[in-house]
Design a protein around this motif. Structure first.
Motif, PDB file in Angstrom:
ATOM      1  N   ILE A 104       1.288  -1.264  -0.196  1.00 40.85           N
ATOM      2  CA  ILE A 104       0.006   0.549   0.312  1.00 40.85           C
ATOM      3  C   ILE A 104       0.996   0.624   0.002  1.00 40.85           C
ATOM      4  O   ILE A 104       0.209   2.330  -0.263  1.00 40.85           O
ATOM      5  CB  ILE A 104      -0.357  -0.354   1.212  1.00 40.85           C
ATOM      6  CG1 ILE A 104       0.068  -0.173   3.207  1.00 40.85           C
ATOM      7  CG2 ILE A 104      -1.731  -1.039   1.256  1.00 40.85           C
ATOM      8  CD1 ILE A 104      -1.006   0.639   3.635  1.00 40.85           C
ATOM      9  N   PHE A 105       2.294   0.856   0.419  1.00 37.79           N
ATOM     10  CA  PHE A 105       3.139   2.755   0.690  1.00 37.79           C
ATOM     11  C   PHE A 105       4.023   2.150  -0.914  1.00 37.79           C
ATOM     12  O   PHE A 105       5.079   1.512  -0.727  1.00 37.79           O
ATOM     13  CB  PHE A 105       4.132   2.755   1.985  1.00 37.79           C
ATOM     14  CG  PHE A 105       2.773   2.541   2.727  1.00 37.79           C
ATOM     15  CD1 PHE A 105       2.245   3.223   3.106  1.00 37.79           C
ATOM     16  CD2 PHE A 105       3.283   1.037   3.986  1.00 37.79           C
ATOM     17  CE1 PHE A 105       1.488   3.038   4.257  1.00 37.79           C
ATOM     18  CE2 PHE A 105       3.028   1.179   5.142  1.00 37.79           C
ATOM     19  CZ  PHE A 105       1.379   2.035   5.304  1.00 37.79           C
ATOM     20  N   SER A 106       3.386   2.980  -2.030  1.00 36.17           N
ATOM     21  CA  SER A 106       3.486   2.955  -3.061  1.00 36.17           C
ATOM     22  C   SER A 106       3.447   3.894  -3.813  1.00 36.17           C
ATOM     23  O   SER A 106       2.616   5.138  -3.298  1.00 36.17           O
ATOM     24  CB  SER A 106       3.188   1.984  -3.769  1.00 36.17           C
ATOM     25  OG  SER A 106       2.439   1.872  -4.573  1.00 36.17           O
ATOM     26  N   GLU A 107       4.499   4.796  -5.036  1.00 31.68           N
ATOM     27  CA  GLU A 107       3.750   6.279  -6.088  1.00 31.68           C
ATOM     28  C   GLU A 107       3.531   7.178  -4.985  1.00 31.68           C
ATOM     29  O   GLU A 107       2.765   8.394  -4.775  1.00 31.68           O
ATOM     30  CB  GLU A 107       2.378   5.415  -6.252  1.00 31.68           C
ATOM     31  CG  GLU A 107       1.952   4.634  -7.569  1.00 31.68           C
ATOM     32  CD  GLU A 107       1.148   4.636  -8.295  1.00 31.68           C
ATOM     33  OE1 GLU A 107       0.269   5.153  -7.439  1.00 31.68           O
ATOM     34  OE2 GLU A 107       1.125   3.708  -8.936  1.00 31.68           O
ATOM     35  N   GLY A 108       4.842   7.138  -4.317  1.00 31.35           N
ATOM     36  CA  GLY A 108       4.876   8.363  -3.126  1.00 31.35           C
ATOM     37  C   GLY A 108       4.850   8.242  -1.684  1.00 31.35           C
ATOM     38  O   GLY A 108       4.882   8.995  -0.888  1.00 31.35           O
ATOM     39  N   MET A 109       3.385   7.119  -1.683  1.00 30.33           N
ATOM     40  CA  MET A 109       2.910   7.170  -0.309  1.00 30.33           C
ATOM     41  C   MET A 109       4.343   6.001   0.544  1.00 30.33           C
ATOM     42  O   MET A 109       4.746   5.180   0.042  1.00 30.33           O
ATOM     43  CB  MET A 109       1.786   6.444  -0.395  1.00 30.33           C
ATOM     44  CG  MET A 109       1.187   5.780   1.628  1.00 30.33           C
ATOM     45  SD  MET A 109       0.636   7.946   1.319  1.00 30.33           S
ATOM     46  CE  MET A 109      -0.400   8.409   1.275  1.00 30.33           C
ATOM     47  N   ASN A 110       4.300   7.049   2.224  1.00 33.81           N
ATOM     48  CA  ASN A 110       4.799   5.786   2.708  1.00 33.81           C
ATOM     49  C   ASN A 110       4.144   6.095   4.209  1.00 33.81           C
ATOM     50  O   ASN A 110       3.450   6.702   4.577  1.00 33.81           O
ATOM     51  CB  ASN A 110       6.622   6.349   2.475  1.00 33.81           C
ATOM     52  CG  ASN A 110       7.033   7.711   3.235  1.00 33.81           C
ATOM     53  OD1 ASN A 110       6.120   8.311   3.591  1.00 33.81           O
ATOM     54  ND2 ASN A 110       7.419   7.995   2.807  1.00 33.81           N
ATOM     55  N   LEU A 111       4.979   4.712   5.403  1.00 31.45           N
ATOM     56  CA  LEU A 111       4.329   4.268   6.655  1.00 31.45           C
ATOM     57  C   LEU A 111       4.567   6.030   7.135  1.00 31.45           C
ATOM     58  O   LEU A 111       2.865   6.668   7.907  1.00 31.45           O
ATOM     59  CB  LEU A 111       5.171   4.159   7.562  1.00 31.45           C
ATOM     60  CG  LEU A 111       4.465   3.734   8.709  1.00 31.45           C
ATOM     61  CD1 LEU A 111       3.305   3.025   9.228  1.00 31.45           C
ATOM     62  CD2 LEU A 111       5.644   2.602   9.495  1.00 31.45           C
ATOM     63  N   GLN A 112       5.266   7.008   6.877  1.00 32.54           N
ATOM     64  CA  GLN A 112       4.633   7.869   7.430  1.00 32.54           C
ATOM     65  C   GLN A 112       4.245   9.673   7.589  1.00 32.54           C
ATOM     66  O   GLN A 112       3.414  10.061   7.643  1.00 32.54           O
ATOM     67  CB  GLN A 112       6.428   8.746   7.090  1.00 32.54           C
ATOM     68  CG  GLN A 112       6.100  10.681   8.376  1.00 32.54           C
ATOM     69  CD  GLN A 112       8.338  10.980   7.549  1.00 32.54           C
ATOM     70  OE1 GLN A 112       8.864  10.680   7.590  1.00 32.54           O
ATOM     71  NE2 GLN A 112       7.616  12.432   7.280  1.00 32.54           N
ATOM     72  N   LYS A 113       4.041   9.339   6.004  1.00 33.60           N
ATOM     73  CA  LYS A 113       2.978  10.687   4.724  1.00 33.60           C
ATOM     74  C   LYS A 113       1.651   9.425   5.474  1.00 33.60           C
ATOM     75  O   LYS A 113       0.566  10.008   5.998  1.00 33.60           O
ATOM     76  CB  LYS A 113       3.513  10.351   3.310  1.00 33.60           C
ATOM     77  CG  LYS A 113       3.901  10.774   2.887  1.00 33.60           C
ATOM     78  CD  LYS A 113       4.484  10.834   1.333  1.00 33.60           C
ATOM     79  CE  LYS A 113       6.272  11.489   1.320  1.00 33.60           C
ATOM     80  NZ  LYS A 113       5.844  11.654   0.028  1.00 33.60           N
ATOM     81  N   TRP A 114       1.347   8.185   5.218  1.00 36.54           N
ATOM     82  CA  TRP A 114       0.261   7.759   5.690  1.00 36.54           C
ATOM     83  C   TRP A 114      -0.465   8.545   7.416  1.00 36.54           C
ATOM     84  O   TRP A 114      -1.510   8.788   7.738  1.00 36.54           O
ATOM     85  CB  TRP A 114       0.268   6.293   5.864  1.00 36.54           C
ATOM     86  CG  TRP A 114      -1.153   5.736   6.068  1.00 36.54           C
ATOM     87  CD1 TRP A 114      -2.564   5.197   4.974  1.00 36.54           C
ATOM     88  CD2 TRP A 114      -1.491   4.526   6.519  1.00 36.54           C
ATOM     89  NE1 TRP A 114      -3.454   4.733   5.512  1.00 36.54           N
ATOM     90  CE2 TRP A 114      -3.078   4.106   6.625  1.00 36.54           C
ATOM     91  CE3 TRP A 114      -0.094   3.963   7.940  1.00 36.54           C
ATOM     92  CZ2 TRP A 114      -3.640   3.189   7.774  1.00 36.54           C
ATOM     93  CZ3 TRP A 114      -1.391   3.293   8.517  1.00 36.54           C
ATOM     94  CH2 TRP A 114      -1.990   2.853   8.504  1.00 36.54           C
ATOM     95  N   ILE A 115       0.267   7.757   7.896  1.00 40.20           N
ATOM     96  CA  ILE A 115       0.233   8.557   9.287  1.00 40.20           C
ATOM     97  C   ILE A 115       0.269  10.659   9.575  1.00 40.20           C
ATOM     98  O   ILE A 115      -0.967  10.729  10.115  1.00 40.20           O
ATOM     99  CB  ILE A 115       1.616   8.133  10.502  1.00 40.20           C
ATOM    100  CG1 ILE A 115       0.937   6.950  10.800  1.00 40.20           C
ATOM    101  CG2 ILE A 115       1.587   9.046  12.059  1.00 40.20           C
ATOM    102  CD1 ILE A 115       2.358   6.251  11.220  1.00 40.20           C
ATOM    103  N   GLU A 116       0.707  10.972   9.067  1.00 41.43           N
ATOM    104  CA  GLU A 116       1.112  12.776   8.397  1.00 41.43           C
ATOM    105  C   GLU A 116      -0.610  12.957   8.146  1.00 41.43           C
ATOM    106  O   GLU A 116      -1.465  13.548   9.018  1.00 41.43           O
ATOM    107  CB  GLU A 116       1.883  13.181   8.340  1.00 41.43           C
ATOM    108  CG  GLU A 116       3.652  12.563   8.421  1.00 41.43           C
ATOM    109  CD  GLU A 116       3.964  13.386   8.173  1.00 41.43           C
ATOM    110  OE1 GLU A 116       3.980  14.052   6.773  1.00 41.43           O
ATOM    111  OE2 GLU A 116       5.485  13.539   8.661  1.00 41.43           O
ATOM    112  N   MET A 117      -1.091  12.121   7.774  1.00 41.42           N
ATOM    113  CA  MET A 117      -2.285  12.258   6.614  1.00 41.42           C
ATOM    114  C   MET A 117      -3.559  12.593   7.882  1.00 41.42           C
ATOM    115  O   MET A 117      -4.635  12.945   7.702  1.00 41.42           O
ATOM    116  CB  MET A 117      -3.201  11.606   5.740  1.00 41.42           C
ATOM    117  CG  MET A 117      -1.674  11.799   4.136  1.00 41.42           C
ATOM    118  SD  MET A 117      -1.835  10.529   2.382  1.00 41.42           S
ATOM    119  CE  MET A 117      -4.156  10.338   2.362  1.00 41.42           C
ATOM    120  N   ASN A 118      -3.395  11.472   9.159  1.00 41.75           N
ATOM    121  CA  ASN A 118      -4.373  11.220   9.666  1.00 41.75           C
ATOM    122  C   ASN A 118      -4.173  11.917  11.337  1.00 41.75           C
ATOM    123  O   ASN A 118      -4.873  11.191  12.272  1.00 41.75           O
ATOM    124  CB  ASN A 118      -4.490   9.568   9.617  1.00 41.75           C
ATOM    125  CG  ASN A 118      -5.197   8.825   8.937  1.00 41.75           C
ATOM    126  OD1 ASN A 118      -5.958   9.230   8.107  1.00 41.75           O
ATOM    127  ND2 ASN A 118      -4.741   8.249   7.305  1.00 41.75           N
TER     128      ASN A 118
END
Length: 221
Positions: A104-118
């Motif tokens: 799920i962490f692909s195309e510019g998305m990663n664990l950190q960004k996913w958490i930051e979004m929320n």
């Protein structure tokens, strides 16, 4: 806590300074009493005197994909702040039950960004449900607040510039403050720097048409 204490010993109190270089959940073992032990020092570096000044990551790029500090990919020196970055990934992975290398962490998305979004209003959307399953309804908000404090530590360790990351002794202080707040019924601690505006600023700089104007922005995993 034991992981942070172990890393602080290696970085600051051992008779030689040790950089682990591959801190991740697979290299942490649990004893019968659930005490954490750091293992696998096969690619660690022992720093004697000023030898670290001449040892760069291009001499021996080490670590596991998803946990390596970004400066290592650019030939930066191996430092204790690289282990701090890996510790941050470890914390976020444990809290979310998501590996930094998942599909799920692909195309510019990663664990950190996913958490930051929320962060901080939708933390319950990213936190591992098993952390909440045993909590009484009246305790859920307290658990979420506690987890939020841990996530703040994780995000605070992700600064792109190594010198802007805390060291392991500072992290231990934050962990002790959190434990005191939620077990000792003291005031909930706050990080020395509120990271929420920093995250908001990072989001703005990444909007189309905005120029990235700083080297202190949070790095990708």
């Amino acid at each position: 806590m034991e992981i942070a204490q172990g890393m602080a010993y290696l970085h600051h109190y051992c008779f030689v300074q040790v950089i682990h270089c591959d801190l991740k959940p697979n290299n942490v073992l649990l004893g019968d009493d659930m005490t954490s032990y750091i293992t696998d020092f096969g690619i660690s570096n022992i720093i004697l005197g000023n030898s670290m000044d001449s040892l760069t990551s291009t001499d021996a790029l080490k670590g596991s994909v998803g946990y390596i500090a970004p400066e290592y990919g650019m030939g930066g020196n191996l430092t204790t702040k690289g282990d701090v970055y890996s510790y941050r990934i470890l914390i976020l992975e444990l809290l979310t039950r998501k590996r930094p290398t998942e599909d799920i962490f692909s195309e510019g998305m990663n664990l950190q960004k996913w958490i930051e979004m929320n962060f901080p209003n939708r933390i319950s959307d990213v936190v591992d449900n098993f952390l909440l399953i045993d909590a009484h309804e009246s305790e859920t908000s307290m658990v979420i607040e506690c987890v939020t404090q841990f996530i703040q530590i994780g995000l605070f360790c992700t600064r792109e510039a190594p010198q802007e990351r805390p060291d392991m002794t500072e992290i231990i202080d934050r962990l002790n403050a959190i434990r005191g707040a939620f077990i000792g019924n003291r005031k909930t601690p706050q990080l020395p720097i509120d990271i929420t505006p920093f995250i908001d600023n990072e989001r703005n700089m990444k909007m189309p048409g905005r120029e990235n104007r700083g080297s202190s922005s949070m790095s990708t995993s």
